[in-house]
Scaffold this motif. Structure first.
Motif, short mmCIF file in Angstrom:
data_model
loop_
_atom_site.label_atom_id
_atom_site.label_comp_id
_atom_site.label_asym_id
_atom_site.label_seq_id
_atom_site.Cartn_x
_atom_site.Cartn_y
_atom_site.Cartn_z
N ALA A 155 0.83 -1.21 0.00
CA ALA A 155 0.00 0.00 0.00
C ALA A 155 0.86 1.25 0.00
CB ALA A 155 -0.93 0.01 1.20
N VAL A 156 0.36 2.30 -0.67
CA VAL A 156 1.05 3.58 -0.71
C VAL A 156 0.17 4.70 -0.16
CG1 VAL A 156 2.43 2.88 -2.70
CG2 VAL A 156 0.28 4.11 -3.07
N ALA B 128 -7.99 7.58 -1.69
CA ALA B 128 -7.25 6.47 -2.30
C ALA B 128 -8.12 5.71 -3.29
CB ALA B 128 -6.74 5.53 -1.21
N THR B 129 -9.41 5.54 -2.96
CA THR B 129 -10.31 4.83 -3.86
C THR B 129 -10.49 5.60 -5.16
OG1 THR B 129 -11.50 3.86 -1.99
CG2 THR B 129 -12.64 3.91 -4.11
N LEU C 278 -5.38 3.94 -5.94
CA LEU C 278 -4.09 3.60 -5.36
C LEU C 278 -4.21 2.39 -4.44
CD1 LEU C 278 -2.85 7.16 -4.37
CD2 LEU C 278 -2.08 5.79 -6.32
N PRO C 279 -3.18 1.53 -4.39
CA PRO C 279 -3.16 0.46 -3.40
C PRO C 279 -3.12 1.06 -2.00
CG PRO C 279 -1.05 0.60 -4.54
CD PRO C 279 -1.98 1.51 -5.25
N ALA D 94 3.67 14.37 -1.96
CA ALA D 94 2.80 13.97 -0.85
C ALA D 94 2.84 12.46 -0.61
CB ALA D 94 1.37 14.42 -1.11
N ARG D 95 3.76 11.77 -1.25
CA ARG D 95 3.95 10.33 -1.03
C ARG D 95 4.90 10.18 0.15
NH1 ARG D 95 4.79 5.32 -0.26
NH2 ARG D 95 5.65 3.94 -1.86
#
Length: 408
Positions: free
Chosen positions: A176-177, A184-185, A189-190, A262-263
């Motif tokens: 997950a990230v 996220a949905t 994104l995982p 923002a990661r």
């Protein structure tokens, strides 16, 4: 001859004594007097013109040594994470890490708790301590084996070392990230549920309580996590925790444009968790405010969001962003410097972070009202990957002293 410097006409900020008008006398590498004192003959004098004079920042848990960024941000000491190449898991590497910053930076290595940070075999903590390690850590990962983590805590406790832990259950996080939720949905994104954090915290707190060791959770970012830490402190568990400005001021909405700045690790959380973080700072649950400095260049960030490297260039923005907490009346200025200097120094067992006589002359003179704008292209750091790019802030370092030596 011992160099003597008298810093006069300052607004002193000391986590141990509050705020008052006065000065600081530096003799050699130590603070000789604070407040009102007679200036010795031949001493160099500096008029602080009423500006804030406080202990220099101790940044607990940086991933890279970045001298220009540290000095611009008022940082003279760092706790260096073990996630280096190679991993800080033997005395030669620990000793080298402790020496490479001199004379302009104190580097306090956090040695790997397990060999290669693999979470299996314990590293030689006693030998690493003799080589200069100030704590042991799990790095940016979690030790999944509870038996190994118990041994880490017990062994470190016997040696008087704090264990600095990352709190995310790896079995839940997987690849997950992002934090599971609407953002996220929508982005596809995982993602992993935020419960990965409190699950990890709950186990480590129980093991800490059972072994009597000292645990510092490098970043707590969820409401449930803060509740667990708060309750453990009430029971007398030897636990402290930290957070970065990113998790105090940003929620997962900041990822909406797929901007990889923002990661982060841990990922940004929901708005409810962000509000819980500010409450945890206000009520004293959070002990340490750190930068999480981990500059990542274009090769690591100019990728699809899920493929990019986590990390933030946070050192030179830490102080300015932190001062926003004072303007918003979340904390007082002396409490802020407890979080920036005294408390991280205590975790590392370093006698600094205060303006009391006899302490190392690690000082920062700052103008808390000086305006500037964060610009990722103009940062002094090795890379400008900040999620606060373009944000107007206040607070600039005017002078910086490390052991009495002028750095800025």
């Amino acid at each position: 001859m011992t160099r003597t410097i008298a810093l006069l006409n300052a607004t002193l900020v000391c986590p141990d004594a509050g705020i008052w008008k006065g000065g600081v006398l530096i003799a050699g590498d130590r603070i000789a007097a604070t407040g009102t004192f007679a200036v010795p003959e031949g001493a160099e004098t500096i008029d602080c013109k009423g500006k804030l004079l406080a202990p220099a920042i101790v940044d607990l848990g940086v991933f890279a040594i970045d001298l220009p960024a540290f000095h611009k941000g008022g940082i003279v000491r760092v706790g260096l994470m073990p996630d280096q190449r190679p991993v800080l898991d033997n005395p030669g590497l620990v000793q080298r890490a402790a020496l490479i910053g001199r004379p302009d930076l104190w580097i306090h290595p956090i040695a790997a708790a397990t060999r290669g940070l693999a979470g299996k075999d314990l590293a030689e903590m006693a030998i690493n301590r003799e080589a200069g390690a100030r704590a042991v850590g799990t790095g940016a990962g979690w030790i999944a084996d509870s038996g190994v983590m118990r041994k880490v805590l017990a062994y470190a406790g016997d040696l008087g070392l704090t264990v600095i832990a990352h709190a995310e259950d790896a079995g839940i996080v997987g690849v997950a990230v992002a934090t599971a939720g609407e953002t996220a949905t929508r982005m596809g994104l995982p993602a992993a549920p935020a419960i990965a954090e409190p699950l990890a915290i709950a186990r480590d707190l129980m093991l800490t309580e059972e072994t009597g060791a000292a645990l510092h959770i490098r970043q707590v970012t969820t409401a449930a996590g803060f509740d667990l830490v708060r309750a453990a402190k009430r029971r007398g568990v030897r636990v402290t925790c930290g957070i970065t400005p990113a998790h105090l001021f940003l929620s997962d909405i900041a990822m909406s444009d797929f901007r990889t700045f923002a990661r982060l690790s841990p990922p940004l959380r929901s708005e409810n968790d962000r509000r819980a973080a500010q409450l945890a700072v206000a009520d004293g649950t959070v002990d340490v405010l750190c930068s999480g400095h981990d500059p990542q260049g274009p090769e690591e960030k100019r990728l699809p969001f899920a493929d990019s490297a986590p990390g933030v260039a946070g050192a030179e923005t830490l102080l300015a962003l932190a001062l926003g907490l004072v303007r918003d009346e979340v904390v007082t200025i002396d409490r802020l410097f407890a979080m920036l200097a005294r408390n991280p120094a205590k975790v590392l067992g370093v006698p600094t972070g205060t303006l009391t006589a006899g302490a190392p002359a690690d000082l920062v003179l700052l103008d808390e009202h000086a305006p500037w704008r964060i610009d990722s292209d103009q940062m002094a750091a090795k890379a400008g990957n900040t999620p606060f790019d373009g944000l107007p802030v206040q607070g600039k370092v005017l002078r910086l002293f490390k052991g009495g030596a002028v750095l800025v």
